[in-house]
Design a protein around this motif. Structure first.
Motif, PDB file in Angstrom:
ATOM      1  N   GLY A   1       0.786  -1.195   0.026  1.00 29.77           N
ATOM      2  CA  GLY A   1      -0.045   0.022  -0.101  1.00 29.77           C
ATOM      3  C   GLY A   1       0.749   1.217  -0.094  1.00 29.77           C
ATOM      4  O   GLY A   1       0.387   2.462  -0.056  1.00 29.77           O
TER       5      GLY A   1
ATOM      6  N   ALA B   1       2.810   1.536  -7.488  1.00 34.72           N
ATOM      7  CA  ALA B   1       2.091   0.534  -7.389  1.00 34.72           C
ATOM      8  C   ALA B   1       2.986  -0.762  -7.779  1.00 34.72           C
ATOM      9  O   ALA B   1       3.991  -0.651  -8.626  1.00 34.72           O
TER      10      ALA B   1
ATOM     11  N   ASP C   1     -10.462  19.197  -3.733  1.00 35.78           N
ATOM     12  CA  ASP C   1     -11.708  18.965  -3.747  1.00 35.78           C
ATOM     13  C   ASP C   1     -12.452  20.297  -4.496  1.00 35.78           C
ATOM     14  O   ASP C   1     -13.472  19.961  -5.262  1.00 35.78           O
TER      15      ASP C   1
ATOM     16  N   ALA D   1     -12.806  19.661  -8.382  1.00 35.43           N
ATOM     17  CA  ALA D   1     -13.577  18.219  -8.345  1.00 35.43           C
ATOM     18  C   ALA D   1     -14.338  18.170  -9.970  1.00 35.43           C
ATOM     19  O   ALA D   1     -14.320  17.222 -10.543  1.00 35.43           O
TER      20      ALA D   1
ATOM     21  N   TYR E   1     -11.394  16.147 -16.614  1.00 34.20           N
ATOM     22  CA  TYR E   1     -10.844  16.424 -17.830  1.00 34.20           C
ATOM     23  C   TYR E   1      -9.164  16.647 -17.690  1.00 34.20           C
ATOM     24  O   TYR E   1      -8.487  16.831 -18.613  1.00 34.20           O
TER      25      TYR E   1
ATOM     26  N   ILE F   1      -3.654   0.251 -14.105  1.00 37.82           N
ATOM     27  CA  ILE F   1      -3.786  -0.690 -13.290  1.00 37.82           C
ATOM     28  C   ILE F   1      -4.819  -1.611 -13.261  1.00 37.82           C
ATOM     29  O   ILE F   1      -4.764  -2.626 -12.871  1.00 37.82           O
TER      30      ILE F   1
ATOM     31  N   THR G   1     -13.824   0.652 -17.139  1.00 36.97           N
ATOM     32  CA  THR G   1     -14.616   1.666 -17.098  1.00 36.97           C
ATOM     33  C   THR G   1     -13.596   2.850 -17.063  1.00 36.97           C
ATOM     34  O   THR G   1     -13.542   3.772 -18.028  1.00 36.97           O
ATOM     35  N   ALA G   2     -12.526   2.868 -16.340  1.00 33.80           N
ATOM     36  CA  ALA G   2     -11.662   3.793 -16.335  1.00 33.80           C
ATOM     37  C   ALA G   2     -10.519   3.901 -17.326  1.00 33.80           C
ATOM     38  O   ALA G   2     -10.227   5.083 -17.970  1.00 33.80           O
TER      39      ALA G   2
ATOM     40  N   PRO H   1      -5.264   2.485  -6.025  1.00 32.62           N
ATOM     41  CA  PRO H   1      -4.331   2.658  -6.971  1.00 32.62           C
ATOM     42  C   PRO H   1      -3.090   1.417  -6.665  1.00 32.62           C
ATOM     43  O   PRO H   1      -2.282   1.161  -7.720  1.00 32.62           O
ATOM     44  N   ALA H   2      -3.039   0.848  -5.603  1.00 28.64           N
ATOM     45  CA  ALA H   2      -1.769   0.072  -5.357  1.00 28.64           C
ATOM     46  C   ALA H   2      -2.253  -1.314  -5.114  1.00 28.64           C
ATOM     47  O   ALA H   2      -1.420  -2.298  -4.703  1.00 28.64           O
TER      48      ALA H   2
ATOM     49  N   GLU I   1     -21.731   2.252 -13.613  1.00 27.08           N
ATOM     50  CA  GLU I   1     -22.020   1.049 -14.647  1.00 27.08           C
ATOM     51  C   GLU I   1     -22.660   0.049 -13.961  1.00 27.08           C
ATOM     52  O   GLU I   1     -22.057  -0.425 -12.972  1.00 27.08           O
TER      53      GLU I   1
END
Lengths: 276, 375
Positions: A43, A47, A217, A220, A225, A235, A245-246, B105-106, B224
């Motif tokens: 963590g 990554a 924030d 946001a 964009y 990832i 999705t991402a 993310p990790a 979704e």
């Protein structure tokens, strides 16, 4: 024209230096990890870095996460910023345009050259880090069970060697697209100035601004964009099942940046008074 | 010369106009919402339908919390659920067969529930944990923030509170019908709970929780969703080579609390009665109490003097108000949706947290007897 630009890029020493440095940083990290075995706690850190000591095949993913935030954007900024401004600063641009070469065609060739640079850069980092990772950390615990080649996905399921190759190819393509968006912005900046350094710094200013706004924030509404928002979406390609999705959203945003930045470069360059 | 300049200026402006129009079109394509169709909604019937079923689905959701809670040692990951954006993926076949992934993310932290047994896969720890038993209360987790689960939980807590109809809106590419739950208990910090659900299946797609004034501070939305039953392979936890497999019991948490040797919670605090807790017999939580009903409830949790002391310090730094108590130190912290209070003495401590007005927690913390160790 495109072939000429690609040949020109491949003959530039600074391009090869960029690729070498991009590959050297992960290799250095691999050597340090292999000798000290001091991986970041789960963590923490980039990554995948905490997991690579148990399976070297994860190292390409960790290497990409290492070079993505700073080193990759810097090299793209340097190369893209030099695309048109470099010709202008060396006094070659006006001679280039004297030839029967359309300005749009020249810009397309420059964009294709930038795309080739980023694709080769990401692919080289992936390939070299795979070799270095396996050499330093081995094939992982699956090797002793006859499952050599597989890696543990983020979801726990094992990704087979074939799947790993396909997913890694998708990661390379996605990250190349993200960097191409930066490259297109650099190309636009490169048409605004005769200084390659100014254009490169402009690209880095975009990256820093985007990264600074990302955690706010108050920003946001802009987050979706921002160019850097989607950089880590790749990832999700290491989850089971893959979460598209991402990645899809990120690809759409990056393609939009390429279109708009290239359009702006064309709008500016097509009627620009070239005196250099 | 002048003619050439005019032509150049015209071409210049036309090209830039074209680029600007293209950029605006691309931004608008992502920003302008599709209009929602008209849907006839009976809010009471919709609440009944939402509570009555758990439709199978596979989806991706994002939950955003802006509760402004202070850092509480050892509870950082639970606090983060309410102070940041959480990415969640859900595979739900029914109330007792589901998998919910918290995506980071990790890595990934996945919770599986299969026939009464829970499994937790943690990529960072490279470990699959089998959880046996059920504690009466537990820390919040990503699965609790999934819109269907959050909606059902909130509606279940306030079955008698009034609901009204909200205009339909587009959620996850669908026209969703909406209802607004308005808690009737004035002691709660929750002003409204807005829920939008699929008209066909009554699957909640979006939940907004807002305080009495101001915008929603907790929003969870399925971005979704697919109305399919997940494949069995998606609901079965995998144990990759080299990963650890451990088994833990909900009673382990009880054991940790038992070590604090906290006295039984009072039957009443701040005028609110202690509610009976469920859970398996081996997983009773000594010293823990839930007070109040519905959306105006708070929890009393024993803690070490050190932990409570750090909460008091953090809450004071975060703008909390010190509370005068006969012994030790106490503080209360008000955020628009959640109130927190902590009290620490030389040998023990206690935390109070709930969706109640801070004055109620202040009264509770004053009423608490000095929490001495039992003989």
């Amino acid at each position: 024209m495109i072939g000429v630009e690609l040949g020109l890029m491949l003959r530039r020493r600074r391009v090869w230096l960029c690729w070498v440095l991009l590959c050297a940083l992960p290799a250095l990290v691999a050597v340090l990890l292999a000798t000290t075995r001091l991986a970041p706690a789960p963590g923490q850190g980039p990554a995948f870095l905490s997991a690579v000591v148990s399976n070297g095949q994860l190292f390409p993913a960790a290497a990409l996460a290492l070079v993505l935030p700073v080193f990759l954007p810097i090299t793209v900024a340097v190369v893209a910023g030099d695309a048109v401004a470099g010709e202008a600063s060396s006094g070659m641009l006006r001679y280039l345009l004297v030839r029967p070469v359309g300005r749009l065609r020249l810009l397309v060739a420059k964009l294709v050259s930038t795309a080739a640079f980023v694709l080769i850069a990401v692919a080289l980092v992936t390939l070299t880090s795979y070799v270095v990772g396996v050499a330093a950390f081995g094939f992982g615990p699956g090797a002793s069970l006859g499952g050599a080649g597989g890696i543990t996905s983020l979801s726990g399921a094992v990704i087979t060697p074939g799947e790993l190759a396909v997913r890694t190819a998708a990661v390379v393509g996605y990250l190349a697209l993200c960097m191409l968006a930066l490259g297109a912005i650099g190309l636009f900046f490169s048409t605004l100035t005769d200084s390659p350094l100014a254009a490169a710094l402009g690209v880095l200013a975009v990256v820093v601004t985007s990264a600074s706004l990302l955690p706010l924030d108050a920003a946001a509404a802009l987050r979706f964009y921002l160019p850097t928002t989607h950089w880590l979406a790749w990832i999700d390609l290491y989850r089971v099942p893959i979460l598209w999705t991402a990645v899809r959203q990120g690809a759409e945003v990056q393609v939009s940046y390429v279109l708009v930045a290239f359009g702006a470069a064309w709008a500016n360059f097509a009627t620009k008074d070239v005196t250099s | 010369m002048a003619v050439w300049r005019d032509v150049a200026a015209q071409r210049f402006s036309r090209r830039w106009l074209l680029v600007a129009a293209g950029a605006a079109g691309l931004v608008a394509a992502g920003a302008v919402p599709w209009p929602a169709g008209a849907v006839d909604v009976d809010a009471t019937a919709l609440r009944r339908r939402i509570l009555g079923s758990v439709p199978p689905h596979v989806g991706y959701a994002e939950s955003t919390g802006r509760l402004g809670l202070p850092q509480i040692p050892q509870l950082e990951s639970a606090i983060a659920l309410f102070t940041s954006t959480t990415r969640i993926r859900a595979f739900v076949a029914g109330s007792d067969r589901w998998r919910v992934d918290q995506l980071t993310p990790a890595g990934e932290r996945d919770t599986y529930r299969l026939d009464g047994v829970e499994y937790v896969w943690d990529f960072g720890g490279d470990q699959l944990t089998r959880v046996v038993g059920e504690a009466p209360i537990r820390l919040p987790r990503a699965a609790d923030l999934l819109p269907p689960e959050l909606a059902r939980r909130l509606l279940r807590l306030a079955p008698a509170d009034p609901v009204t109809t909200l205009p339909a809106r587009r959620v996850a590419g669908r026209t969703a019908m909406g209802l607004r739950l308005t808690p009737s208990d004035p002691a709660t910090t929750i002003g409204t709970v807005d829920i939008w659900a699929d008209p066909a299946t009554a699957l909640p797609l979006r939940v907004e929780v807002a305080p009495h004034t101001g915008p929603p501070l907790l929003t969870s939305e399925l971005l979704e969703v697919d109305d399919r039953t997940p494949d069995p392979s998606e609901l079965t936890p995998a144990v990759p080579p080299g990963a650890a497999t451990v088994s833990t019991s909900a009673a382990d948490v009880s054991g940790a609390l038992r070590q604090l040797d906290a006295p039984p919670p009072p039957a009443q605090l701040a005028g609110r009665s202690r509610m009976p807790l469920s859970g398996t017999p081996d997983a009773r939580l000594p010293g823990v109490g839930i007070y109040g009903t519905g959306l105006a409830a708070f929890a009393l949790i024993p803690a070490t003097a050190d932990l409570a002391g750090r909460v008091v310090d953090n809450a004071a730094v975060a703008g909390g108000t010190m509370v005068e108590v006969p012994s030790g130190r106490a503080v209360r912290l008000a955020t628009p949706l959640v109130s927190v209070a902590a009290r620490t003495s030389r040998r023990s401590g206690v935390l109070l947290i709930g969706t109640v007005v801070p004055e109620l927690l202040e009264q509770a913390v004053r009423e608490l007897p000095a929490r001495r160790r039992r003989a």
